[in-house]
Structure formats: structure tokens, C-alpha cells
Write a protein that holds these residues in place. Structure first.
Motif, PDB file in Angstrom:
ATOM      1  N   VAL A 102       8.774 -33.386  13.429  1.00 48.65           N
ATOM      2  CA  VAL A 102       7.756 -32.757  14.284  1.00 48.65           C
ATOM      3  C   VAL A 102       7.651 -33.507  15.603  1.00 48.65           C
ATOM      4  N   ALA A 103       7.552 -34.839  15.532  1.00 48.13           N
ATOM      5  CA  ALA A 103       7.384 -35.653  16.737  1.00 48.13           C
ATOM      6  C   ALA A 103       8.560 -35.512  17.689  1.00 48.13           C
ATOM      7  N   GLN A 104       9.761 -35.312  17.157  1.00 52.59           N
ATOM      8  CA  GLN A 104      10.961 -35.249  17.988  1.00 52.59           C
ATOM      9  C   GLN A 104      11.364 -33.818  18.339  1.00 52.59           C
ATOM     10  N   SER A 105      10.611 -32.838  17.876  1.00 51.41           N
ATOM     11  CA  SER A 105      10.954 -31.440  18.141  1.00 51.41           C
ATOM     12  C   SER A 105      10.604 -31.063  19.577  1.00 51.41           C
ATOM     13  N   SER A 106      11.241 -30.011  20.066  1.00 49.88           N
ATOM     14  CA  SER A 106      10.987 -29.511  21.416  1.00 49.88           C
ATOM     15  C   SER A 106      10.588 -28.044  21.353  1.00 49.88           C
ATOM     16  N   GLY A 107       9.963 -27.565  22.414  1.00 51.87           N
ATOM     17  CA  GLY A 107       9.468 -26.198  22.438  1.00 51.87           C
ATOM     18  C   GLY A 107       7.963 -26.189  22.609  1.00 51.87           C
ATOM     19  N   PHE A 108       7.391 -25.036  22.834  1.00 50.24           N
ATOM     20  CA  PHE A 108       5.978 -24.950  23.165  1.00 50.24           C
ATOM     21  C   PHE A 108       5.117 -24.384  22.044  1.00 50.24           C
ATOM     22  N   GLY A 109       5.735 -23.719  21.059  1.00 53.44           N
ATOM     23  CA  GLY A 109       4.945 -23.094  20.008  1.00 53.44           C
ATOM     24  C   GLY A 109       4.507 -24.068  18.931  1.00 53.44           C
ATOM     25  N   PRO A 110       3.564 -23.667  18.096  1.00 54.26           N
ATOM     26  CA  PRO A 110       3.115 -24.508  16.984  1.00 54.26           C
ATOM     27  C   PRO A 110       4.265 -24.850  16.038  1.00 54.26           C
ATOM     28  N   ARG A 111       4.173 -26.017  15.410  1.00 55.01           N
ATOM     29  CA  ARG A 111       5.166 -26.447  14.435  1.00 55.01           C
ATOM     30  C   ARG A 111       4.678 -26.104  13.027  1.00 55.01           C
ATOM     31  N   THR A 112       5.485 -25.376  12.295  1.00 54.18           N
ATOM     32  CA  THR A 112       5.156 -25.064  10.905  1.00 54.18           C
ATOM     33  C   THR A 112       6.014 -25.945  10.011  1.00 54.18           C
ATOM     34  N   VAL A 113       5.360 -26.795   9.249  1.00 53.19           N
ATOM     35  CA  VAL A 113       6.044 -27.721   8.347  1.00 53.19           C
ATOM     36  C   VAL A 113       5.986 -27.138   6.943  1.00 53.19           C
ATOM     37  N   THR A 114       7.134 -26.847   6.370  1.00 49.70           N
ATOM     38  CA  THR A 114       7.202 -26.319   5.009  1.00 49.70           C
ATOM     39  C   THR A 114       7.705 -27.428   4.094  1.00 49.70           C
ATOM     40  N   ALA A 115       6.951 -27.717   3.053  1.00 50.12           N
ATOM     41  CA  ALA A 115       7.293 -28.816   2.150  1.00 50.12           C
ATOM     42  C   ALA A 115       6.860 -28.480   0.737  1.00 50.12           C
ATOM     43  N   ARG A 116       7.406 -29.221  -0.219  1.00 51.27           N
ATOM     44  CA  ARG A 116       6.948 -29.053  -1.599  1.00 51.27           C
ATOM     45  C   ARG A 116       5.452 -29.357  -1.665  1.00 51.27           C
ATOM     46  N   PRO A 117       4.711 -28.763  -2.603  1.00 50.42           N
ATOM     47  CA  PRO A 117       3.255 -28.927  -2.649  1.00 50.42           C
ATOM     48  C   PRO A 117       2.782 -30.376  -2.635  1.00 50.42           C
ATOM     49  N   VAL A 118       3.441 -31.261  -3.386  1.00 56.60           N
ATOM     50  CA  VAL A 118       2.978 -32.642  -3.429  1.00 56.60           C
ATOM     51  C   VAL A 118       3.177 -33.323  -2.082  1.00 56.60           C
ATOM     52  N   VAL A 119       4.246 -32.981  -1.380  1.00 57.08           N
ATOM     53  CA  VAL A 119       4.484 -33.547  -0.054  1.00 57.08           C
ATOM     54  C   VAL A 119       3.506 -32.948   0.952  1.00 57.08           C
ATOM     55  N   ALA A 120       3.265 -31.650   0.847  1.00 56.46           N
ATOM     56  CA  ALA A 120       2.300 -30.995   1.729  1.00 56.46           C
ATOM     57  C   ALA A 120       0.913 -31.595   1.556  1.00 56.46           C
ATOM     58  N   HIS A 121       0.538 -31.872   0.312  1.00 53.55           N
ATOM     59  CA  HIS A 121      -0.767 -32.493   0.048  1.00 53.55           C
ATOM     60  C   HIS A 121      -0.855 -33.864   0.697  1.00 53.55           C
ATOM     61  N   LEU A 122       0.232 -34.610   0.617  1.00 56.75           N
ATOM     62  CA  LEU A 122       0.258 -35.940   1.225  1.00 56.75           C
ATOM     63  C   LEU A 122       0.079 -35.841   2.737  1.00 56.75           C
ATOM     64  N   LEU A 123       0.796 -34.921   3.366  1.00 51.07           N
ATOM     65  CA  LEU A 123       0.705 -34.753   4.811  1.00 51.07           C
ATOM     66  C   LEU A 123      -0.699 -34.360   5.260  1.00 51.07           C
ATOM     67  N   GLN A 124      -1.412 -33.644   4.411  1.00 50.56           N
ATOM     68  CA  GLN A 124      -2.748 -33.172   4.770  1.00 50.56           C
ATOM     69  C   GLN A 124      -3.858 -34.124   4.322  1.00 50.56           C
ATOM     70  N   SER A 125      -3.493 -35.225   3.686  1.00 49.13           N
ATOM     71  CA  SER A 125      -4.499 -36.149   3.166  1.00 49.13           C
ATOM     72  C   SER A 125      -5.156 -36.945   4.289  1.00 49.13           C
TER      73      SER A 125
END
Length: 326
Positions: free
Chosen positions: A266-289
Motif C-alpha cells: 500500500v505504502a509503495q503503490s501509485s495512483g489516486f484511487g483508494p487502495r483495497t487490501v484483500t487478505a485472509r480473515p485473520v490477516v485482515a483482522h490484524l490489519l484492522q486491529s
């Protein structure tokens, strides 16, 4: 100097003559070697105590203490948390009467680590080193050096075609290189191709010693026995690169590593639109903690766009980052 600092994870690589010699990683979500803090004695043991830091994390004191449970203490981290197959060892600390003012910050500790003698030329990418780690083997000509983490330590197995002494000569040099590359500490067990002649076994051990001279970390080893086994021991104040990548798993990326890599993307991505991060549920939970809120905000700041996390059990690899068109 090649340094790659992404949200929550710092990387560096030592390269000389185009060859990758060492990989270093610091993950700022965890306590770092040399970091200081305050906490309270949660529970005492016959040989020490468990301390709960003000941040809520648990640390281990391996020395007896007379203060009662519940007492406030100041501490310094002497060994970082170590993840092994099936378990994670908490950070180990020593108590301090007075904390330094100002407290050492993670930025300064990282800079000090990279300024140690021998770290004069940091450059290039570490992708090739990660490829070897993920494969669990290194192939040099007709010689294959395979390795796997266990609770007891890292185990190397040597295989090849041809003369046993020639195979082991190549393997001894390669194993010394891998130990330095991945900053492996604690117990290492090497299973060379067996050789009957003691003189040849001694020569192979000496080849390993010679190849280890550029690794400034001191070590002890046994002789190679008649079955081809040799043990090597080093101090282990920090996780190795393999510990960082795999955590409590044996040869699969940990949930934490997947989360770090997605934030890096995400940090190294380019472009102007929102970044959608798709991950396994346990990883997604960690990212949102809440614990990862600081690094999530940093990834958003660096990308200049909002970030949405989507949990998907069927996602492949360690996940993906999609940049919306806007």
C-alpha cells in the motif's frame, strides 16, 4: 546504503561485490533490543518474573526479584521476542534502577544496529534472500543444502552427487553463508554426508570455520562425528530472518508477515484511487486491529489515498492490493 523502511517494518541489506551477505529486519510493533520501558510485576516464578509493560505486552525477567507482585519496575530489553514453530517466546529484560533520559527510540536503535563494525556497504535488494528462505534450500552446483526450523533449532541437511568430501566442502561454505545471511542464532544442527576418515571430517569443520570468519558474531561448534553431525551455537538476541518471515509456522509466511507485506505494498503503490487490501480473515483482522492503527495510518499517508481492508478466505498468496481508478 540500501534501506527500505515501510510501515512497521524496516529492512537493510549488506552487499559486497554484488553479493548479498546479510539481511536485517526490525519490526517496530515489537519490543526492540536495547529499548527501555516501565511496567509492573504480574507474577513471580522460582527463577524470575513475568512483567506487564505499560503498553500491555508481557516480558520475561530471568533473575530473582524481591519486590512483591504488583510492584512497578523499570526495564531494558536484552532479547527480543522469538517466534519458533508452535510458540513465541516473550522478550527478555533486565531491571534498571533509572531509565536513560531521553529513552532510546526505535529509530536510533535501528541506526545504531546498522552502524556496527562491518556494516560499511549496505545496498541492493533482499528479494533473492527471501526466495531462498521460502524455498528452504540453496543449490550450489550439484550440492543441495536444505534447512528447516524446529523448536530445538535450525536443521541443515546436505545432499549431492559425487564424492562426499567434495560435497561437504561446498556445503560447509554455503551453510556458513546462510547463517550469516539470515542472522541465525541459537542451536544449529548440520547433517553432512557421512565420511569415515576423521581427518576429512576435521578438514570440513575447518572449512566451515574459515567461511565463518567474516561473520562477526562469535560461535561455538562441535566436531563432526562419524555420522556427519555437527552442532553450532550462537547468541540469539534478536529473531532471525526465518523467525521474522515464518513466526510460529515452519515454512509458511506468518500472519504478521503477510500483514507487513500488504502495508508495504500500500505504502509503495501509485495512483489516486483508494487502495483495497484483500487478505485472509485473520490477516485482515490484524490489519484492522488497534495495535496496528499507527502503521495503517502511515501506509495511508505514504500512499496519499484511503485504504479499505476486505477479508476473503479464498484469497491467494499473502493477499493483494488493488488501486481503484478515480
Amino acid at each position: 546504503m540500501w534501506r527500505d523502511e515501510a510501515p512497521g517494518e524496516r529492512r537493510a541489506a549488506l552487499v559486497e561485490g554484488g553479493h548479498l551477505l546479510e539481511i536485517h529486519i526490525q519490526r517496530d510493533v515489537q519490543w526492540v533490543l536495547g529499548e527501555c520501558g516501565n511496567g509492573r510485576i504480574d507474577r513471580k516464578t522460582p527463577s524470575g518474573a513475568y512483567i506487564i509493560a505499560d503498553s500491555g505486552s508481557e516480558l520475561l525477567l530471568r533473575s530473582k526479584i524481591s519486590d512483591p507482585e504488583g510492584s512497578r519496575v523499570a526495564f531494558e530489553v536484552m532479547r527480543e521476542a522469538i517466534s519458533e514453530p508452535g510458540r513465541t517466546k516473550p522478550p527478555e529484560i533486565m531491571l534498571r534502577n533509572n531509565l536513560p533520559d531521553p529513552l532510546p527510540q526505535k529509530d536510533a536503535l535501528w541506526n545504531n544496529r546498522l552502524s556496527l563494525p562491518g556494516h560499511k556497504s549496505l545496498a541492493a535488494s533482499i528479494a533473492s534472500g527471501f526466495d531462498v528462505a521460502l524455498a528452504g534450500q540453496s543449490i550450489v552446483g550439484d550440492v543441495t543444502v536444505s534447512f528447516q526450523r524446529t523448536k530445538a533449532g535450525l536443521v541443515f541437511d546436505v545432499d549431492g552427487i559425487g564424492n562426499a568430501f567434495a560435497i561437504n566442502s561446498v556445503a560447509a561454505t554455503e551453510i556458513a553463508r546462510l547463517l550469516r545471511l539470515f542472522q541465525i542464532g541459537a542451536m544449529v544442527m548440520v547433517d553432512f554426508v557421512s565420511m569415515e576418515a576423521k581427518t576429512q571430517r576435521t578438514q570440513i569443520a575447518e572449512i566451515f570455520d574459515a567461511a565463518s570468519t567474516l561473520d562477526q558474531r562469535p560461535f561455538e561448534r562441535t566436531a563432526i562425528n562419524g555420522y556427519g553431525m555437527m552442532q553450532v551455537v550462537r547468541a540469539r538476541p534478536r529473531p532471525s530472518i526465518l523467525d521474522h518471515l515464518f513466526g510460529t509456522r515452519i515454512a509458511a509466511l506468518s500472519d504478521e508477515t503477510q500483514a507487513y507485506w500488504l502495508l508495504r505494498a500500500v505504502a509503495q503503490s501509485s495512483g489516486f484511487g483508494p487502495r483495497t487490501v484483500t487478505a485472509r480473515p485473520v490477516v485482515a483482522h490484524l490489519l484492522q486491529s488497534g495495535q496496528w492503527a499507527q502503521w495503517r495510518a502511515e501506509a495511508i499517508r505514504l500512499s496519499g489515498a484511503d485504504m479499505v481492508v476486505v477479508a476473503d478466505e479464498k484469497t491467494s498468496g499473502y493477499g493483494q492490493v488493488h488501486v481503484a481508478q478515480s
